[in-house]
Design a protein around this motif. Sequence first.
Motif, mmCIF file in Angstrom:
data_model
loop_
_atom_site.group_PDB
_atom_site.id
_atom_site.type_symbol
_atom_site.label_atom_id
_atom_site.label_comp_id
_atom_site.label_asym_id
_atom_site.label_seq_id
_atom_site.Cartn_x
_atom_site.Cartn_y
_atom_site.Cartn_z
ATOM 1 N N THR A 49 -3.858 4.805 -0.840
ATOM 2 C CA THR A 49 -4.514 3.313 -1.525
ATOM 3 C C THR A 49 -4.227 2.564 0.338
ATOM 4 O O THR A 49 -5.080 1.303 0.471
ATOM 5 N N PHE B 233 0.345 -1.454 0.407
ATOM 6 C CA PHE B 233 -0.014 0.174 -0.542
ATOM 7 C C PHE B 233 1.151 1.514 -0.105
ATOM 8 O O PHE B 233 2.069 1.069 0.208
ATOM 9 N N LYS C 197 -8.077 1.839 0.759
ATOM 10 C CA LYS C 197 -8.291 0.725 -0.071
ATOM 11 C C LYS C 197 -7.679 -0.940 0.156
ATOM 12 O O LYS C 197 -8.441 -1.756 -0.407
#
Length: 349
Positions: free
Chosen positions: A260, A256, A263
């Motif tokens: 992000t 990540f 998410k």
Amino acid sequence: MAFDTQGAIERRDRLRQEGKIELPLNVDTRKYLLSFLKYRDILISLPLFVVCAAIFMYLRHTGYDVNAQLVVVCLSPWVTFLTILSIHHPDRKNINFFTHKVIWRIQFRRRQKLFVYEKGGLMDKKKALKDIREQLGIRNVYSECYETTDNRFVKVIKVSSINLSLLNKTEKEKIFRSYETFLNDVSISMLPLQVSQIAQPINLTKYGRDIEAKVAGVENKAKQMLNKSYLKHVDDMQTSKDMVSRNRYVILSRSFNLLTRKKVLDELERDGKLLSSQIENMMGGRHKLKAKVLNNEELFHLMFACIDYENAQVNFSFKTSLFSPLTVGNRTFEEMDGRWAKMKEDHIM
């Protein structure tokens, strides 16, 4: 070579009576020239052999007679070193004497033994003392995941096990086919999967709490003494360094960045639940597996058992519940509260 099933069963039963289990050894993939001599050992000792051969040639050119005694004297250092390399640890047969007694001891003496922790960001890498998170590779335990220093979230799923040694050939083939189907059905987004088997101290805390709850209302003094004695026996059993359990884990990881992060956490949460469901649906009946995603506390205990196995048992102790509550004065409470606040500042958890 046939496997002695009866001998393995007798050894396992004997160890069980002694309150022990036999830890599995890693498969030795190294090539052997003889049953005790590896090609790798010959390669390692080759420079010493070249030196011994050079000494032999030098003595020969200086006028020494070539005989068996001269050959033995010149080659004895190489043969001695090769013999040391072929000696194995008495318990861990896949580790040789030289690695265990020499290389590992040198590495232990030279490695850093003092680790520190600072709240906030990681310490400057130029400093002499490295942050403990940098050594472990784990920055935090967050949202039922390990957050690593290389910006990955790691989800750990604990899976129950099946004793294949008690099954017949047909049942084993059925289980292997189910496992093959499971691997083929795993989504590409979940790959690569890591499957680990980790030896840990046995955890009888839940069992001890259940016993405490059942005997809480007993008024008979003799029964109370027996109950306390039994609970002490259970606690001593789980804090014994000879009592271990082998737990199986399936591990997912996902990279990540700052954009992000949320998410990836959501995707990993979804994949963890989906993978747990697939594991539980892999087989049915009495061979049905159970899968559980580890929470933050369980992840911490797993990490602690991996880095400090000798003292990991203290996390499972419930002896404190066998005694009356402790009453302290205001000054003592303030000192304890100050020490606790300092500990939260200095420790990773």
